[in-house]
Design an enzyme around this catalytic site. Structure first.
Site, PDB file in Angstrom:
ATOM      1  CG  HIS A  59      -1.870   1.148   1.268  1.00  0.00           C
ATOM      2  ND1 HIS A  59      -3.055   1.173   0.575  1.00  0.00           N
ATOM      3  CD2 HIS A  59      -1.806   2.330   1.932  1.00  0.00           C
ATOM      4  CE1 HIS A  59      -3.678   2.315   0.811  1.00  0.00           C
ATOM      5  NE2 HIS A  59      -2.941   3.038   1.629  1.00  0.00           N
ATOM      6  CE  LYS A 106      -3.355  10.440  -3.742  1.00  0.00           C
ATOM      7  NZ  LYS A 106      -2.358  10.441  -2.645  1.00  0.00           N
ATOM      8  CG  HIS A 110      -9.921   3.359   3.807  1.00  0.00           C
ATOM      9  ND1 HIS A 110     -10.522   3.496   5.034  1.00  0.00           N
ATOM     10  CD2 HIS A 110      -8.581   3.304   4.059  1.00  0.00           C
ATOM     11  CE1 HIS A 110      -9.607   3.543   5.976  1.00  0.00           C
ATOM     12  NE2 HIS A 110      -8.425   3.424   5.420  1.00  0.00           N
ATOM     13  CG  ASN A 558      -4.797   4.368  -3.835  1.00  0.00           C
ATOM     14  OD1 ASN A 558      -5.795   3.694  -3.678  1.00  0.00           O
ATOM     15  ND2 ASN A 558      -3.732   4.204  -3.068  1.00  0.00           N
TER      16      ASN A 558
END
Length: 762
Positions: A59, A106, A110, A558
């Site tokens: 991550h 952005k 999660h 991400n």
């Protein structure tokens, strides 16, 4: 023996080289642990081991993806780069939108926390992305929430969806941030692996941009915000960097302590405190504390600066007793920030924090060395080169292999599937499609969000894009849309990523905004599966090549791996967010057709027989196979130029893109959103099924005033954009008539469209 004497110090580590350490339990491989020992010339202390384990997790370190993510930078031209004030590698991307304004935006994931504990997983996902925006110097102004769940009628979907929606709404509403867009998708592949992708937009003056670095020997390091507790320990290594085994609803819920706990009221105060600190110009560098907590903030600030850092860890305000240095460093307690401040400004910094009742503690200082040194009650528990923690982690060239079933999947096209052939069958299909979970109204979800707080929301769900006003004086604003069809990406990840880009780009343009920049959230299965890595590599290349062709940069994003249960991975889901700018929000184009009788309905673009991965094949036949629609990015750019010109010159009264569900879905939604009837006629001699349900890309339904029809169609013709007159707005009818197919009352359509989610989840 005292607590202090039990601490694993650097000196103790040097004198006990063979002491066993639980590195595997912390997610480190044997060779990674050995590399840490080689870097330090000794075994790591418990605190150092905690830092490396979280910062070298998938991550945080992007160890499986960074070799592919470099392609984004390689594909960015100087012209594209000039549009960015901050890009990949910063907390969030920043672009100049004119008139001295900059916007930062952005999207992040999660996912696993939102399955284990849906409410807090979703709430802290929102809180984390908001702090990323704050760390750039901006005021957060809006959020979006792309969501994906397992089958809509599955019992566990009810549990997860209720919690996630409540968490997104609860945290965002308490912050006073409008939720202006997102997605809601159901598919069996997301069962046990829901996707909670949270996006945020922030606004600031160009000169207020802040970056994360610790420079200036003697400058002070100040931790401010909430106290540090035991929640979230192992979040990025235990949850985000591991595959679920399939028992998370039972014994696997032992992972629950790894989920952070959020307090939106603390974050709201923290936002205002940060903004005042920025206005006073007393912050040298700033970093939010999210994944990996203090381990991340200290190592990244030191690594990006021009010296080292000394941190007195025992000064950190705690909300749990007996915490060890490793726990303090690994905690992912929310609502915390770290700033670098000159000694002369410390008192002013503390006064502002006290004004907002924000706890602020000087916990360190910038040094002239090249080491990150952390002490606990005057004993050294960390002494590391910060770059080895933050930026020089493992880099894996994972095996890549095209999935063994890819050719068979693509060969199994939808051509042989039974199709409706009579008007009655087409009528039944329209109602079945608009009431299917993926196409039905998302009102049940969006009504739980405040979409209009702060008074600057211009467009929100169910509009194609959310739009927010940035400058109240000039009316300058931005629009943002997030999109991805995972089925298209399963059939062809390269094309699927470009289709996601094209749809988000088109959605922004339908509002009258000019697409400007891109963010992304790459959600995939395990990187240890060569087939998943092939999907990932293809998606990255597809998105990067597409952005280069459209001339808009990827500003950041991400990567979320390990989204699978056992050996079953989710559909490859590269969510693409496109941000656009509009000079004056008063000329935005609405999605719903208005009540102006006689407005002409025009279909822009070409319709082809393209049903691979379509919603029709999914809903009616449970089928996935064939080829996705073709993508023509030159056409998408042309379409956007026409829509923006039409908006600027007042030639378009409504616009709605065609995507999932095709023309039938677009027409139904346009009528219901605008609460206006229409008459639609299909091209003579055409196949009504293809015309109504094809999902060909590059198409938009527009409503044009009769007085502007000739001027608009002449513009389309002159620019080479295909168009067809397919209907007329008819406010008096109270119905949608599709000539030679069926007539639907608006009440009938509304019941079908809006009744599905309440029936499933109320």
């Amino acid at each position: 023996m005292t607590t202090t004497e039990l601490i694993d110090t650097v000196g103790h580590a040097e004198s006990t080289p063979e002491q066993a350490q639980p590195y595997r339990e912390l997610g480190l491989k044997d060779d990674e642990y050995q590399r840490i020992r080689d870097i330090l010339g000794r075994r790591p202390t418990a605190a150092e081991l905690a830092m490396y384990s979280v910062m070298w997790s998938e991550h945080c370190s992007y160890k499986s993806s960074k070799v592919h993510l470099r392609y984004f930078g390689e594909s960015t031209t100087e012209e594209m780069r000039a549009k960015m004030l901050a890009g990949i590698g910063e907390n969030a991307g920043v672009v100049d939108i004119g008139d001295g304004w900059a916007v930062t935006f952005k999207v992040e994931s999660h996912n696993h926390p939102s399955y284990i504990e849906p409410y807090q997983g979703a709430a802290t996902g929102v809180g984390g992305i908001v702090r990323d925006i704050m760390a750039m110097g901006a005021r957060p102004v809006a959020v979006l929430d792309p969501l994906r769940f397992g089958p809509a009628d599955a019992p566990d979907t009810r549990r997860v969806l209720h919690g996630v929606v409540a968490g997104v709404g609860g945290y965002g509403n308490c912050l006073g941030l409008p939720n202006i867009g997102g997605e809601l998708v159901f598919d069996p592949s997301y069962a046990g692996n829901p996707l909670l992708n949270a996006a945020c937009i922030g606004a600031m003056r160009v000169e207020d941009l802040h970056l994360a670095h610790a420079s200036g020997t003697g400058n002070k390091v100040i931790l401010f915000g909430a106290r540090t507790g035991l929640d979230g320990i192992g979040g990025v290594s235990v949850l985000a960097s591991d595959t679920f085994s399939g028992d998370e609803s039972g014994s696997g819920r032992k992972k629950l302590p790894s989920v952070q706990v959020g307090d939106p009221f603390t974050e709201k105060v923290l936002i205002e405190c940060c903004l005042e600190l920025y206005r006073e110009g007393i912050v040298v560098g700033i970093q939010d504390l999210g994944g990996a907590g203090l381990s991340c903030a200290t190592s990244e600030l030191a690594s990006a600066g021009d010296g080292g850092m000394h941190v007195w860890l025992d000064r950190v305000p705690l909300r749990a007793t007996g915490m060890s240095p490793a726990e303090v460093l690994s905690s992912e307690s929310q609502e915390r920030m770290m700033a670098v401040v000159t000694p002369a400004n410390v008192d002013a910094f503390m006064r502002i924090c006290a004004k907002w009742d924000v706890i602020a503690t000087e916990i360190g200082e910038v040094t002239d060395g090249d080491r990150l040194v952390i002490t606990w009650h005057d004993q050294v528990v960390v002494d590391v080169p910060p770059r080895t923690v933050a930026h020089e982690g493992p880099v894996y060239h994972r095996p890549i292999e095209r999935p063994a079933d890819q050719d068979a999947l693509r060969a199994n096209g939808p051509e042989s599937l039974a199709r409706p052939s009579t008007p009655d069958e087409l009528r039944e299909l329209v109602l079945r499609m608009v009431s299917s979970p993926n196409l039905a109204s998302k009102r049940w979800v969006t009504e739980q969000y405040d979409r209009y707080v702060r008074g600057n929301s211009v467009l929100a769900q169910p509009a194609d894009s959310g739009m927010i006003r940035i400058d109240e004086r000039t009316g300058r604003g931005v629009a943002m849309s997030t999109d991805c069809n995972g089925r298209f990406c399963r059939l062809d990840p390269y094309t699927g990523a470009q289709l996601a880009l094209a749809e988000a780009y088109r959605n922004v343009a339908t509002t009258g905004a000019t697409p400007l920049a891109v963010t992304n959230c790459m959600n995939f299965g395990s990187p240890e599966d060569p087939a998943v890595m092939w999907q990932f590599e293809q998606a990255v290349k597809g998105l990067a090549d597409g952005c280069r062709e459209l001339g808009i940069p990827v500003t950041g994003g991400n990567v979320s791996f390990y989204n699978q249960t056992g050996s079953t991975a989710i559909l490859p889901t590269p969510v693409v967010g496109v941000l656009g700018v509009i000079d004056d929000v008063t000329r935005r184009i609405p999605t719903g057709i208005g009540a102006e009788a006689g407005d002409t309905l025009l279909l822009l673009g070409d319709t082809h027989e393209e049903f691979g991965g379509s919603e029709w094949a999914h809903v009616v036949h449970g089928h996935l196979g064939g080829l996705p629609p073709k993508v023509d990015l030159d056409r998408e750019r042309l379409l956007a130029e026409v829509l923006v010109a039409g908006s600027r010159d007042g030639m378009i009264s409504a616009a709605h893109d065609l995507s999932d569900g095709g023309l039938a879905q677009a027409v139904v939604e346009s009528c219901l959103i605008g609460e206006t009837g229409a008459r639609v006629f299909l091209p003579e001699g055409s196949d009504p099924f293809v015309q109504l349900f094809s999902e060909s890309a590059g198409r938009v339904l527009v409503a044009v005033p009769r007085s502007e029809e000739l001027r608009f169609t002449e513009m389309c013709t002159a620019r080479g954009l295909p168009w067809a007159r397919i209907g007329v707005v008819d406010p008096e009818a109270g119905s949608l008539e599709i000539q030679d197919v069926a007539t639907f009352g608006l009440d009938e359509l509304r019941e079908a469209w809006e009744g599905t989610l309440p029936a499933l989840f109320d």
